[in-house]
Scaffold this active site. Sequence first.
Site, PDB file in Angstrom:
ATOM      1  N   ASP A   8       0.723  -1.100   0.297  1.00  0.00           N
ATOM      2  CA  ASP A   8      -0.011   0.039   0.250  1.00  0.00           C
ATOM      3  C   ASP A   8       1.009   1.275   0.010  1.00  0.00           C
ATOM      4  O   ASP A   8       2.058   1.391   0.264  1.00  0.00           O
ATOM      5  CB  ASP A   8      -0.796  -0.183   1.224  1.00  0.00           C
ATOM      6  CG  ASP A   8      -1.510   1.045   1.319  1.00  0.00           C
ATOM      7  OD1 ASP A   8      -2.404   1.437   0.841  1.00  0.00           O
ATOM      8  OD2 ASP A   8      -1.830   1.785   2.374  1.00  0.00           O
ATOM      9  N   TYR A  40      -1.659   8.398  -2.259  1.00  0.00           N
ATOM     10  CA  TYR A  40      -1.143   7.719  -4.102  1.00  0.00           C
ATOM     11  C   TYR A  40      -2.606   8.475  -4.718  1.00  0.00           C
ATOM     12  O   TYR A  40      -2.438   8.718  -5.995  1.00  0.00           O
ATOM     13  CB  TYR A  40      -1.510   6.534  -4.011  1.00  0.00           C
ATOM     14  CG  TYR A  40      -0.436   5.486  -4.382  1.00  0.00           C
ATOM     15  CD1 TYR A  40       0.967   5.995  -3.575  1.00  0.00           C
ATOM     16  CD2 TYR A  40       0.035   4.730  -4.128  1.00  0.00           C
ATOM     17  CE1 TYR A  40       2.516   5.283  -3.792  1.00  0.00           C
ATOM     18  CE2 TYR A  40       1.129   3.617  -4.525  1.00  0.00           C
ATOM     19  CZ  TYR A  40       2.435   3.833  -4.507  1.00  0.00           C
ATOM     20  OH  TYR A  40       3.236   3.506  -4.661  1.00  0.00           O
ATOM     21  N   GLY A  41      -4.129   9.411  -3.179  1.00  0.00           N
ATOM     22  CA  GLY A  41      -4.774   9.495  -4.200  1.00  0.00           C
ATOM     23  C   GLY A  41      -4.475  10.906  -4.496  1.00  0.00           C
ATOM     24  O   GLY A  41      -5.489  11.442  -5.782  1.00  0.00           O
ATOM     25  N   CYS A  73      -4.514  -2.044  -1.884  1.00  0.00           N
ATOM     26  CA  CYS A  73      -4.555  -0.086  -1.833  1.00  0.00           C
ATOM     27  C   CYS A  73      -5.362  -0.027  -3.485  1.00  0.00           C
ATOM     28  O   CYS A  73      -5.019  -0.949  -4.128  1.00  0.00           O
ATOM     29  CB  CYS A  73      -2.933   0.262  -2.430  1.00  0.00           C
ATOM     30  SG  CYS A  73      -3.411   1.850  -2.977  1.00  0.00           S
ATOM     31  N   THR A  75      -6.587   2.742  -4.642  1.00  0.00           N
ATOM     32  CA  THR A  75      -5.524   2.974  -5.959  1.00  0.00           C
ATOM     33  C   THR A  75      -4.610   2.502  -6.772  1.00  0.00           C
ATOM     34  O   THR A  75      -5.010   2.877  -8.636  1.00  0.00           O
ATOM     35  CB  THR A  75      -4.857   4.888  -4.762  1.00  0.00           C
ATOM     36  OG1 THR A  75      -5.852   4.903  -4.560  1.00  0.00           O
ATOM     37  CG2 THR A  75      -5.111   5.488  -6.242  1.00  0.00           C
ATOM     38  N   GLU A 151      -3.967   7.608   8.816  1.00  0.00           N
ATOM     39  CA  GLU A 151      -2.246   7.442   9.124  1.00  0.00           C
ATOM     40  C   GLU A 151      -1.427   8.005  10.674  1.00  0.00           C
ATOM     41  O   GLU A 151      -1.465   7.124  11.333  1.00  0.00           O
ATOM     42  CB  GLU A 151      -1.608   8.391   7.906  1.00  0.00           C
ATOM     43  CG  GLU A 151      -1.790   7.994   6.612  1.00  0.00           C
ATOM     44  CD  GLU A 151      -0.692   7.126   6.219  1.00  0.00           C
ATOM     45  OE1 GLU A 151       0.340   6.727   7.467  1.00  0.00           O
ATOM     46  OE2 GLU A 151      -0.383   5.716   5.839  1.00  0.00           O
ATOM     47  N   THR A 185      -7.728   1.489   1.185  1.00  0.00           N
ATOM     48  CA  THR A 185      -8.280   0.942   2.811  1.00  0.00           C
ATOM     49  C   THR A 185      -7.574   1.363   3.899  1.00  0.00           C
ATOM     50  O   THR A 185      -7.515   0.841   4.634  1.00  0.00           O
ATOM     51  CB  THR A 185      -7.024  -0.331   2.591  1.00  0.00           C
ATOM     52  OG1 THR A 185      -5.503   0.723   2.008  1.00  0.00           O
ATOM     53  CG2 THR A 185      -7.368  -1.328   1.257  1.00  0.00           C
TER      54      THR A 185
HETATM   55  N1  DGL Z   1      -4.357   3.028   0.887  1.00  0.00           N
HETATM   56  C1  DGL Z   1      -5.245   3.641  -0.635  1.00  0.00           C
HETATM   57  C2  DGL Z   1      -5.965   3.238  -1.111  1.00  0.00           C
HETATM   58  O1  DGL Z   1      -6.866   2.703  -0.995  1.00  0.00           O
HETATM   59  C3  DGL Z   1      -4.140   4.777  -1.240  1.00  0.00           C
HETATM   60  C4  DGL Z   1      -4.630   5.874   0.183  1.00  0.00           C
HETATM   61  C5  DGL Z   1      -3.421   7.097  -0.814  1.00  0.00           C
HETATM   62  O2  DGL Z   1      -2.389   6.895  -0.186  1.00  0.00           O
HETATM   63  O3  DGL Z   1      -3.846   8.060  -0.769  1.00  0.00           O
HETATM   64  O4  DGL Z   1      -6.147   3.819  -2.191  1.00  0.00           O
END
Ligand code: DGL
Length: 258
Positions: A8, A40-41, A73, A75, A151, A185
């Site tokens: 993730d 990541y979003g 994850c 994303t 987080e 997640t």
């Molecule tokens: N936990 C990740 C997901 O399920 C991404 C969260 C992030 O880094 O924006 O998309």
Amino acid sequence: MSHILVFDSGIGGTSVLSHLKACLQGVSFSYVMDNAFLPYGLQPQELIKSRVKGLIRWQQQYLDNVDLIVIACNTASTYALEEARKHTQIPIIGVVPAVKPAASSSKTKHIALLATPATSNNAYTHKLIMDFTSGCKVETLHSTELVRIAEHFYWHNELDKEALCAEIARLNIPATVDRLVLGCTHFPLIAHDIKNCLQKHVELVDSGKAIANRAVSLLGSQIVVGEKVPSASEVCFYATAPVMDSKEVISIINLNKD
Ligand code: DGL
């Protein structure tokens, strides 16, 4: 002993890891977080694809005993799952928003997907909604603030309930919505408190248990299915940037191109 690599951007994948640990005995885990690029979003698809490729390369170089990769994850899965599968023979399970069970269990036929901006706005997710929610109205909502709150909660054991409820209020979820899909997640980690900010009739739906069931069926006879939760020592944590807390023993790794 089977070995599962869970990936993730941050600690969100631990929500999936908990389901995996609850379903599987005699399995060891490596947990990789790409926190150098969290969240990541807010990242472009090309960057996420190249980070996932970097993960596969790193695994091939340093972890030769992996039986299954779980991209925990939404994303990374909705952006880069197909790309990842081109670079390895190891089976990969991705996590995508649970819009299908949400739509089929909704009584009002009005559901909402809450994910990262990248997941909410990408073609894979739009197709998922088109294919699996017919007869249902779907609101697509996004939040990066909830990733930050989750987080902080994980690393510091403090939950900013005021900020969380303010963020849920900002989303302005229509009153007829009766299922909220947690399409990131990170969100199950704070699900209890998300639920407390919603109207009573809204049920939360996530993909964690379905992912664990899929892992059980993929690993088949290699594993023993059971209730026993392995001790924490069976998970090795890796991160791409230092974390300011010693809650876990973490090795810093590099997923950059060679
Ligand atoms: N936990 C990740 C997901 O399920 C991404 C969260 C992030 O880094 O924006 O998309």
